[in-house]
Design an enzyme around this catalytic site. Structure first.
Site, PDB file in Angstrom:
ATOM      1  CE1 TYR A 337      -3.188   2.918   0.512  1.00  0.00           C
ATOM      2  CE2 TYR A 337      -3.432   2.317   2.812  1.00  0.00           C
ATOM      3  CZ  TYR A 337      -3.769   3.122   1.751  1.00  0.00           C
ATOM      4  OH  TYR A 337      -4.685   4.130   1.922  1.00  0.00           O
ATOM      5  CB  CYS A 338       1.026   4.300   0.201  1.00  0.00           C
ATOM      6  SG  CYS A 338       1.676   5.993   0.126  1.00  0.00           S
ATOM      7  CB  VAL A 339       5.920   4.517   0.471  1.00  0.00           C
ATOM      8  CG1 VAL A 339       5.703   4.199   1.935  1.00  0.00           C
ATOM      9  CG2 VAL A 339       7.405   4.496   0.159  1.00  0.00           C
ATOM     10  N   GLY A 341       3.977  -0.286  -1.486  1.00  0.00           N
ATOM     11  CA  GLY A 341       3.918  -0.861  -2.828  1.00  0.00           C
ATOM     12  C   GLY A 341       5.158  -0.537  -3.641  1.00  0.00           C
TER      13      GLY A 341
END
Length: 601
Positions: A337-339, A341
């Site tokens: 999720y987000c960073v 990812g």
């Protein structure tokens, strides 16, 4: 008395001057406490004023816009004429209205602009005039940025952002005497609201140790492990950077292949486990997944040298080892999720080089790998600003989480900043309890080495997408990531714009399912099916322009979660008896664990 009440000006006249004067004195007294709360930490050397560099950067950028328009007298005159034309139109329409003639607004706010919803902004000619003058002026300022030729894209983006922040700050809705709702409340309470607000301001500056720590919710109503992050599970492994949680099953059988979630370290993981109704973790467990969660530590100066690569090795790779010990399964589905990812994509590229095939599918939730279209966060990223950031962050060894929180608030200041300033410090009202905003305020620090690397190599240089990152001497290539990938973007994302997610997803070398959800970076991801909110779009593998893809995508009502669940099960539908957390490796402690409970000092 009735005649006075019928007078439209009556509600703006102080009715008890003595009470108002007493409250004014109390307001000044509380203001002195706020000033003291600001000055005291600086006198003790516990806080430093850092505004000079920030102001210099703003003035330098806006100066480039001014230089363009002032360098040519004809251009300058034409720009001034456009502004004065707007003012004259407003004056003409105002005179018509004053004389009882039909008139039309010279400028109207966007229908989504909540600042001017009070009826008095339209019905009272004084406030209507202020509103329209403000809109004419700020739209003219925006046009100066758009019309300045010869600017590079980064300078134009910075200038537009700074002008927008200034415009949001000077809105007449932000001041007592120019906001009809605030003025009525101040008059009716004889200024009691201002006394309460100044008291809250002093408290929030004191809480921020000399800086304003804006309260966006009633933090006393929430406690992690009691009414947040309550999905049952066990911490089964830990190292210096993370704990690994395995959640307890709720079904008799589970998918054979475990699912690992890698959240961002910029915030704490429990955004994905806020409460039972909105918890992605609980929902996945209920669908028969064996869910593991990385819970990052809140680092101090002792972890200053921990790098992006360390997060990959001690976060993702170590978790794969621990999951195999806990389940006997080497193949794992991994979600970032987000960073988290971005970190997952780096890990996948590295694993492709090393011949490591333990990750069987990869899911990316609002995660960027190509930062060409990374949105307004790039405003804060250039060589000069990163040099200043590096100096500041190296003094402590970490970036305080409140810095990132303020940055994210600025990206949507009319939603996340100014409404709370008005509610808290002018109306003197406590904000409503809201679990999402409690999580948002539960900030997490970032190690110096990791954060500087991330900002420079990804945001500034876009090195990963260009193939200019390497680990163990091997370049990392997105095209070498050939595992099936699920990429989720959210349509109104101001942190990882949908176009940015899309362009990165198109660079992967394996099969990609592209999905775009309604709403933004948080609400679009944490959208449980039971809520019945928003929608999502699906289409072919990403290629070409995002605008063309979304225009031809198929819209579906509700949450994207069932679509993702079906995609995961399509790649592995084998079921096994439910696993007891820690049965094979032992238990360190109950979820949510110590790391997420640590509060940044």
């Amino acid at each position: 008395m009735n005649e006075r009440n019928d007078n439209p000006l009556y509600k703006y006249i102080v009715q008890d001057p003595e009470a108002f004067a007493q409250n004014l004195a109390r307001f000044i007294e509380e203001g002195g406490k706020a000033v003291a709360a600001y000055i005291e930490p600086r006198e003790k050397g516990e806080a430093r004023t850092r505004v000079a560099d920030d102001i210099a950067e703003v003035m330098k950028t806006i100066g480039q816009i001014s230089e363009y328009w002032l360098s040519d007298p004809q251009r300058a005159v034409e720009a001034q004429a456009r502004l004065w034309s707007g003012y004259m139109d407003l004056w003409d329409q105002s005179l018509r209205r004053m004389m009882g003639e039909r008139s039309r607004p010279a400028a109207e706010p966007d229908q989504r602009d909540r600042r001017f919803r009070d009826p008095e902004w339209s019905e009272n000619q004084f406030f209507d005039f202020l509103k329209q003058a403000y809109l004419i002026t700020t739209r003219w300022a925006d046009s100066l940025v758009e019309g300045a030729d010869g600017l590079d894209g980064h300078t134009r983006q910075k200038a537009a952002f700074y002008i927008r922040q200034i415009a949001n700050a000077i809105s007449p809705s932000n001041f007592v005497l120019t906001n009809p709702e605030l003025l009525r409340e101040t008059v009716s309470s004889n200024g009691e609201n201002l006394v309460r607000g100044m008291k809250m301001l002093a408290e929030d500056i004191r809480e921020g140790k000399g800086d304003l720590k804006l309260r966006q919710t009633d933090t006393t109503k929430f406690k992690v492990g009691e009414n947040l992050a309550v999905t049952p599970g066990k911490v089964i492994a830990e190292n210096a950077l993370r704990q690994l949680i395995q959640y307890s099953p709720t079904t008799e059988t589970v998918r054979k292949r475990p699912l690992l979630i890698v959240p961002p370290w910029i915030n704490k993981y429990y955004i994905l486990d806020l409460n039972p109704e909105k918890s992605l973790v609980k929902w996945l467990v209920d669908q028969g997944h064996t869910v593991f969660m990385v819970s990052w530590v809140d680092p101090g100066a002792e972890l200053a040298e921990k790098t992006f690569e360390d997060y990959m090795r001690e976060g993702i790779l170590a978790s794969l080892d621990d999951i195999e010990k806990a389940t006997g399964e080497s193949g794992v589905d991994v979600t970032g999720y987000c960073v988290g990812g971005t970190l997952l994509a780096v890990a996948l590229a590295h694993m492709a080089n090393a011949g490591d095939s333990r990750i069987k599918t990869a899911s990316f939730l609002t995660a960027q790998t190509d930062f060409s279209h990374a949105g307004d966060l790039k405003v804060f990223v250039d060589d000069r600003q990163l040099e200043i950031l590096e100096t500041r962050i190296n003094e402590r060894g970490y970036l305080d989480g409140s810095v990132m929180a303020r940055t994210f608030n600025m990206l949507r200041s009319n939603d996340l900043l100014w409404p709370y300033v008005i509610n808290n410090y002018m109306r003197g009202k406590e904000p409503f309890p809201f679990d999402l905003l409690f999580w948002n305020s539960d900030s997490t620090r970032m190690p110096a080495a990791n954060h500087i690397f991330y900002m420079r190599r990804f945001y500034l240089e876009n090195a990963f997408a260009k193939g200019q990152l390497s680990i163990d001497g091997e370049p990392l290539r997105l095209k070498k990531i050939r595992v099936p990938a699920y990429h989720l973007a959210t349509r109104e994302d101001h942190i990882a714009p949908a176009k940015s997610v899309f362009t990165g997803a198109a660079m992967f070398g394996g099969p990609v399912r592209m999905v775009v959800a309604g709403s933004g970076h948080i609400a679009g991801v944490c959208n449980a099916p039971v809520l019945g909110k928003y929608q999502y779009w699906t289409g072919p593998a990403p290629s070409g322009a995002f605008e063309d893809w979304i225009a031809n995508a198929k819209e579906h009502p509700g949450s994207w979660w069932p679509d993702w669940d079906a995609w995961l099960k399509k790649h592995d539908s084998e079921m096994v008896p439910a696993r007891v957390p820690g049965e094979r490796v032992g238990v360190i402690e109950d979820a949510p664990g110590r790391y997420v409970m640590t509060k940044a000092a």
